[in-house]
Scaffold this active site. Sequence first.
Site, PDB file in Angstrom:
ATOM      1  N   SER A 188       0.824  -1.222   0.000  1.00 48.91           N
ATOM      2  CA  SER A 188       0.000   0.000   0.000  1.00 48.91           C
ATOM      3  C   SER A 188       0.847   1.255   0.000  1.00 48.91           C
ATOM      4  CB  SER A 188      -0.882   0.036   1.245  1.00 48.91           C
ATOM      5  OG  SER A 188      -1.860  -0.944   1.174  1.00 48.91           O
ATOM      6  N   GLU A 236      -2.609 -14.853   1.785  1.00 50.96           N
ATOM      7  CA  GLU A 236      -3.131 -14.056   2.881  1.00 50.96           C
ATOM      8  C   GLU A 236      -4.637 -14.210   3.000  1.00 50.96           C
ATOM      9  OE1 GLU A 236      -4.416 -10.439   2.446  1.00 50.96           O
ATOM     10  OE2 GLU A 236      -4.480  -9.998   4.579  1.00 50.96           O
TER      11      GLU A 236
END
Lengths: 384, 401
Positions: free
Chosen positions: B134, B250
């Site tokens: 991010s 994930e």
Amino acid sequence: MNAEAKPITHNLTMDFSEEQAMVLEQARQFCGEKSPIPSVRNLLDSVSGFDAAVWEEQVQLGWMGLAIPEAYGGLGLGISCSVPVAEAMGKNLLTTPFIASTLAAQAILRGGDEWQREQWLPGLATGTVASLALLDDGDWGGSLCEAEVVRRNDEYILSGQKWFVAHGATAEFFVVSARCEGSTVLAVVSAEQVTKNESQVLIDETQRAAKISFDQVNLSSSAILSQADTDGLLADLCLLGALLTAAEAAGSAIACLETVVEYLNIRKQFGRLIGSYQALKHPTVEILNAVDSARSHIYHAAGLLGSDALDNDAEIACRMAKVLATDAICYAGDRAIQFHGGMGFTYECNAQLYLRRAQWSQQYYGDSRHHRTRLARILLDNSE
Amino acid sequence: MSASKLELEQFRTEVSAWIADNKPGNPGFLLPQTFMEVGNEQQLEFLREWQYKLWSAGYLGMAWPKEYGGGGVSPAFQRIADQEMRRHHTPIAFNVIGLGWAGPLINDIGTEEEKEKYLKRILSAEDIWCQGFSEPDNGSDLGNAQCRAMRDGDEYVVNGTKIWTTMGNFADHMILLARTAPQTERKYDGLTFFLAPMRIPGIDPRPIQKLTGEYGFTETFFTDARIPASSVIGGEGNGWKVAMQTLQYERGAASGAAGGLNAVHTSAGEMIESLRGVQRDGRPILEDPEVRDELVQTLIREKSIALGDRRVHISALNADYPYSLPLSRKLRFTEHSRAMRKLAVGLQGNHGALYVGDDDVIDGGFWQRSYLNSFSATIGGGTSQVQANIIAERVLGLPKD
């Protein structure tokens, strides 16, 4: 926190047998072929509500015998194998007396003596239509025993009225719950003995049910199922009914989801496919998740069922399955109408079939709130 | 490598006994509830020691290859070890980016050299890993990442900013997604994936104070940081593909994670226990019909997720939408966790307004702190809203926005 995790819902069994998988595949294929939407619509205003030829084929495939032991002419695979059939039928809105007769057979199998089993099970395995008559009025949370049996010597005299008797107009006999000298009885009553048999007008036009009443109907002692714990049996039949209804509802919810997705992928507004709008996309994902959760519980519950009385875990599982499947089809049907816009408001649009199915599935064998109330007692009140 | 039921049950007894003997006691300071909450050295050293102990005993990375520090046994054993850790409320295995993201990726597509260099040290917690996906301006829209990595001889020169870097200030390595080609037709094609070193000049991780007042993330600034060209994994320009593969680990859609807990376990049952003493309208709250109904719905949702984790392995029951359960798991689980904590705090009555540190707070303020922290999971790794888009498009086949 020091408390050990309290294993309130510790049973996470997920057994799906080869037999169940085979039945599911066969049933999905069969129902897909025999019950395309035009056929479903053709039957909407028929008297029986089903195609006798399709029903006969189901019987030939052995589906009525799935949960009946081999000794009585069935396949002896157990009620867990009836669950995938109900789901496949629900997916194609195929409504035959499958669920009604399967449940009637379970009543006799679980509650009858040897003579009674031999008397009725072989017929049920080969297509006799029968149905449970349990509900006294609108309340699945009631006693289900407001009908009364008065005993006079060797005779039993039944009076009362039952609602939502599935396929009441077609059934050859009924298994009726009633009160007799303070305890619960289940009585087998033939169609000819019924005093009044009125078809009910149902919101789901694919289903059929009747209000049947008995006015001083004479029964022989052999018509009373001999099971000692009839209260337990009655509760179990309600749970099995809830589970099969849940499976049928989950199947319908999958089909409803497919209908929505198909429309969202062809309808354009403002120059875009409406499926590209998140306002429609996200609730559609919620439908998917709701169906997924329901199916996980349904097959978990099915895996806990045997021929014995249902245990605590099985009760929790059946109730949770009914809660989720009911909520899934109600949400799916509701959103399906809305997402079809003006088209969704028409009789022609298939979304209405699912919304109507939702209202049937919701109440049949107890709605979501009813089961959650019962679950609360089991899950919250057993502190150490 | 399948193990018999008996073997597994024996193993369960063994691991359970080991945990009971070796589980650390109360350290006397606040421990992180998730791997995203490691805020100071004290917590870090405590967790590092626990993870090392867990791995030394053979209960971490059980299904990873033996030659790289793993146990080389069936993943069924690790699942049991994890279940027992949950049951015993052990601390977390905090090196989650290594154990659950970088490790599986290196195992799947890394070179021999990379496997030898990294895998064992991930398990032993000698190396801490963080993740640089991010950016301040590109959160959910990961494909638009702008952090630059320009090739210069044997090195890439990195400039830009990453944010929400879990343990960025403690990490030795970062899985980094950076733009190596600024002008590609598709924004995805200019991205490259690196196994980048963190302890080099030009990298400045600055801790971010979270809504709880604690720390756990950094904003990570790169200024002419030079990383070796050999740290590219998956090939230059293939970063998007590699990142997507990593996210599958994930989101629980692909297996390969080393195991261990990434969050302190709690359950709806524990929430209910925490409420037994609470009164509402002069009666125990657990007698209130509305509250009862909400609690039952929470229990049902919790069980749905656990049953889904089992149904996902039965292909006959996943024929309609084969990727539905795995791809929706993150959304279902994190939203359930958040909603449950919100409910737990909401049902505490006046106590719900207390916080960690107050003498009267229920369960030491666990529920309050946990509720605030729960958003890290509904936002991090792709927000719930983005997850819903992904499910709509990939599972249901709906058109892109």
